[in-house]
Design an enzyme around this catalytic site. Structure first.
Site, mmCIF file in Angstrom:
data_model
loop_
_atom_site.group_PDB
_atom_site.id
_atom_site.type_symbol
_atom_site.label_atom_id
_atom_site.label_comp_id
_atom_site.label_asym_id
_atom_site.label_seq_id
_atom_site.Cartn_x
_atom_site.Cartn_y
_atom_site.Cartn_z
ATOM 1 N N CYS A 117 3.518 1.755 2.743
ATOM 2 C CA CYS A 117 4.925 1.220 2.530
ATOM 3 C C CYS A 117 5.741 2.203 1.835
ATOM 4 O O CYS A 117 7.091 2.352 1.951
ATOM 5 C CB CYS A 117 4.922 -0.132 1.581
ATOM 6 S SG CYS A 117 3.538 -1.464 2.453
ATOM 7 N N ASP A 123 3.703 31.718 -29.565
ATOM 8 C CA ASP A 123 4.845 32.053 -30.297
ATOM 9 C C ASP A 123 4.460 31.643 -31.709
ATOM 10 O O ASP A 123 3.732 30.886 -32.162
ATOM 11 C CB ASP A 123 5.867 31.574 -30.122
ATOM 12 C CG ASP A 123 7.319 31.911 -30.963
ATOM 13 O OD1 ASP A 123 7.263 33.088 -31.353
ATOM 14 O OD2 ASP A 123 7.742 30.920 -31.677
ATOM 15 N N CYS A 165 0.839 -1.108 -0.096
ATOM 16 C CA CYS A 165 -0.053 0.226 -0.008
ATOM 17 C C CYS A 165 0.722 1.144 0.017
ATOM 18 O O CYS A 165 2.031 1.124 0.049
ATOM 19 C CB CYS A 165 -0.805 -0.165 1.132
ATOM 20 S SG CYS A 165 -0.068 0.192 2.848
#
Length: 724
Positions: free
Chosen positions: A16, A420, A13
């Site tokens: 951990c 641009d 999980c």
């Protein structure tokens, strides 16, 4: 600085991952540490190489293992192991159910029946469920917990309690313990946890399929010229400047430039462009792309980890390891969730034991186990990383390189996009944008191209490229050719006299331009006179990209302001803005002023995205809230940007905004699903419904609900694959 990437195994999980990050971060010399539970990858930045062994040792001491090499085979092995243990466990659990419930309940007598259940449940609890029991033992020894701890404590409590009243029956009666065993609950809880992890691994593997697809693009072998022959060698032995031969339909093993042959190259796997690109001698090739219809020989320019494909793989791996802010919140919640659940489960036990109805032992144990099992925070831990992994992987296959999970978050609620002009909205090179001819359109174009092929002037090359797009007919050669510096050229071709150039050259030759030769386009005009009569004109300018008009229109439909910024004069800027329907434009802007322009919009309270390609765009890209660079542009611009559009397709900017918006929606859905799951079911597992005359939740049902919550979150993340 050294970087270290490891595949970490054994995490159950997000807690951990969080505990590993905390422990590794405390080591002197570790500059940064990021562990991703969904991808099972850890990335570490170190002061020096000597720390590698220290980190690996710390990971082992924490109870996890690490691997290097091809991860796909290990994923498959992990998935198969979960399935194998589930099958063994569920067979024993069904046998337990038969003896505990029906049809052999209390057969041949209650004590014997319980001993049979004890024998059947022992391998499930001790062997199949060993990882949970080890985690529970580790919790009592070190105080460190994770999802496995909850399962371990819950199943151990049920197994020990049931074993005690089975083996010490009379003593348990004297102690007033409820005479009910829970061996079938131990079996089914462990079975359903493994079944859930099997489907979870299967779904998680799909979230990583985009990255696996990139790995599969790599070639293992290459045909390299050694002496006069081409021989097959391992890809690791290919060196820069080697000559490589690739047959039709084969992948190019490394980057390089064509030295012999022409072919249509399928670059869809890297650029996302579905149409093969025609390439000839001198053109660049990229590893992983596929040769078309002809044999190609080329010189290797980049090999190994330097190829463009390898750079993409590294980019995607790094992006998938980074965490958006919303995930850091989820990780914090899940890291404190496990100890909080342990406290809640103990409170549940005490409340049922001292204030609950008879049988107090049975109810207290059952609800204690149900809370532990149902409260697993794995769905919360998977909510964000699985969505980020799917989104970044999918984007990479569509020609978008996203800098990480935090970039997806930055793309939310954009108010204005500044484009641009040159190289972003336009092709960034001179090309014919208008051609008008008063007589014999094709013949005049052929004659002019035949003359212009001998000029090195950019406008001449633009006209020649325009012809080559229209026809493949071989050109003639002029009898006379003279360049008039700054004005154009004169030539004789097939007994005809040509004057080709600007208005000044026409005046020098006293040639009048007829009114029919007039263009609405803005650019450099080249007139063509044949035998002292002006018969045609070319307008050469910066061609607007094909996808630009549609992309701008769709972005405006999303309620986002569109801006264009350019160093060109106002007339040119106005012309491009009008053609594309851009809301606002800024002309005559110097490079450093582009950054100021971004800042001015931000000061108005707007969240600004910038799209550019050149060195002069880098300051503005760095200043913007979100930056996108054209992959066809400069390295400086690409390095300054959050997102790289590999093939310079402006429509990909729109794709990214759509993808990031929908991905964040999925993340929020996932967090809602996981939070509502725990918020609603923990009280139910604790027995709140009983206060209102409702039922208690059996531990077995709690294990099924826990597995379904993780599967629902991962499945929801997989929807992202269909967004672009």
């Amino acid at each position: 600085m050294e970087t270290l990437a490891l595949k970490i195994e054994g995490m159950s999980c997000a807690s951990c991952a969080s505990s590993i990050e905390k422990s590794i971060s405390k080591i002197n010399g570790v500059l940064s540490c990021s562990v991703n539970y969904a991808t099972e990858k850890g990335y570490f930045e170190l002061d020096n190489e000597s720390l590698v062994e220290t980190i690996q040792t710390e990971i082992i001491n924490l109870g996890y293992s690490f691997q290097e090499g091809n991860e796909s085979s290990k994923d498959a092995n992990g998935k198969d192991e979960n399935l194998r243990k589930f099958l063994i466990s569920i067979i024993l659990s069904i046998a337990l159910f038969i003896f505990a419930m029906w049809p052999l309940m209390n057969w041949p007598d209650q004590r014997t029946n319980w001993f049979i259940q004890l024998i059947l449940a022992t391998p499930v609890w001790l062997w199949i469920g060993s990882r949970f029991q080890k985690s529970a033992l580790n919790f009592f020894l070190t105080g460190k917990s994770n999802m496995n701890t909850l399962i371990g404590i819950g199943t151990t409590a049920a197994f020990v309690y049931s074993s005690f009243i089975t083996i010490f029956h009379e003593l348990s009666v004297n102690l007033g313990l409820t005479q009910k065993v829970h061996f079938e609950a131990v079996g089914f809880i462990i079975s359903f946890v493994f079944l859930g992890q099997y489907f979870e691994e299967k779904a998680k593997k799909k979230t990583k399929e985009a990255l696996n697809s990139l790995f599969k693009l790599s070639s293992k072998k290459a045909f390299v010229k050694r002496g006069d022959d081409f021989i097959e060698v391992d890809i690791s032995k290919v060196q820069v400047n080697d000559t490589i031969r690739v047959k039709p339909g084969e992948k190019f093993p490394v980057d390089g430039k064509i030295t012999k042959g022409e072919s249509n190259i399928d670059e869809a796997m890297i650029t996302g462009e579905p149409i093969p690109v025609s390439k000839k001698i001198g053109d660049s090739l990229f590893a992983g792309t596929i040769n078309g219809e002809s044999v190609i020989e080329y010189n290797a320019t980049k090999v190994g980890g330097d190829t463009f494909l390898s750079q993409i793989v590294k980019f995607v791996e790094t992006a998938q390891s980074s965490k958006p802010q919303i995930q850091r919140y989820a990780d914090k919640i899940s890291s404190v969730f496990t100890p909080a659940v342990l406290v809640i489960s103990v409170i549940t036990f005490i409340m049922w034991f001292f204030f609950g109805p008879e049988p107090v032992w049975g109810n207290a144990i059952s609800n204690f186990i149900a809370v532990l099992v149902i409260a697993c925070p794995c769905a919360l831990g998977l909510a964000t990383p699985t969505a980020v992994v799917v989104a970044t992987g999918r984007a990479s296959l569509k020609g978008l390189l996203i800098g990480g999970g935090e970039v997806i978050e930055k793309a939310q609620n954009i108010d204005a996009i500044i484009f641009d002009k040159t190289g972003t909205l336009t092709e960034g090179r001179p090309s014919v944008i208008d051609y008008i001819c008063t007589i014999n359109h094709d013949k005049v174009l052929f004659d002019v191209a035949s003359i212009e092929q001998f000029s090195e002037h950019p406008l001449s090359k633009a006209i020649l490229n325009f012809y080559q797009q229209e026809s493949d007919r071989p050109l003639d050669e002029p009898d006379l050719f003279e360049v008039i510096k700054g004005k154009g050229l004169v030539a004789d071709l097939n007994d005809d006299e040509f004057v080709i150039g600007n208005m000044s050259l026409m005046k020098d030759h006293k040639l009048d331009v007829p009114s029919a030769l007039s263009s609405q386009h803005i650019g450099s005009t080249v007139y063509v006179a044949k035998n002292k009569e002006v018969i045609a004109l070319f307008v050469i300018g910066d061609q607007i990209k094909k996808q630009a008009l549609d992309s701008i229109s769709k972005i405006k439909d999303m309620g986002i302001q569109t801006w264009m910024i350019t160093g060109d004069n106002e007339a040119v800027a106005q012309d491009v803005a009008n053609e594309l329907g851009i809301d606002h434009f800024m002309a005559n802007v110097l490079p450093l002023d582009k950054s100021t322009a971004v800042e001015s919009l931000q000061k108005k309270g707007l969240k600004v995205a910038m799209v550019g390609d050149g060195i002069n765009d880098a300051p503005a890209l760095s200043k913007a809230d979100l930056s996108l660079a054209m992959g066809t542009g400069t390295d400086v611009a690409i390095n300054a940007a959050d997102v790289t559009i590999v093939h310079g397709d402006i429509s990909k900017a729109l794709d990214f905004i759509i993808l990031s918006t929908k991905t964040m929606k999925v993340i929020k859905e996932n967090l809602f699903l996981s939070m509502i799951y725990n918020t609603l079911l923990i009280p139910i597992a604790a027995g709140v419904l009983y206060l209102f005359g409702g039922p208690l939740m059996p531990p077995v049902l709690a294990s099924v609900a826990m597995a379904l919550s993780s599967i629902s979150v991962v499945s929801n993340s997989l929807r992202i694959r269909k967004f672009i």
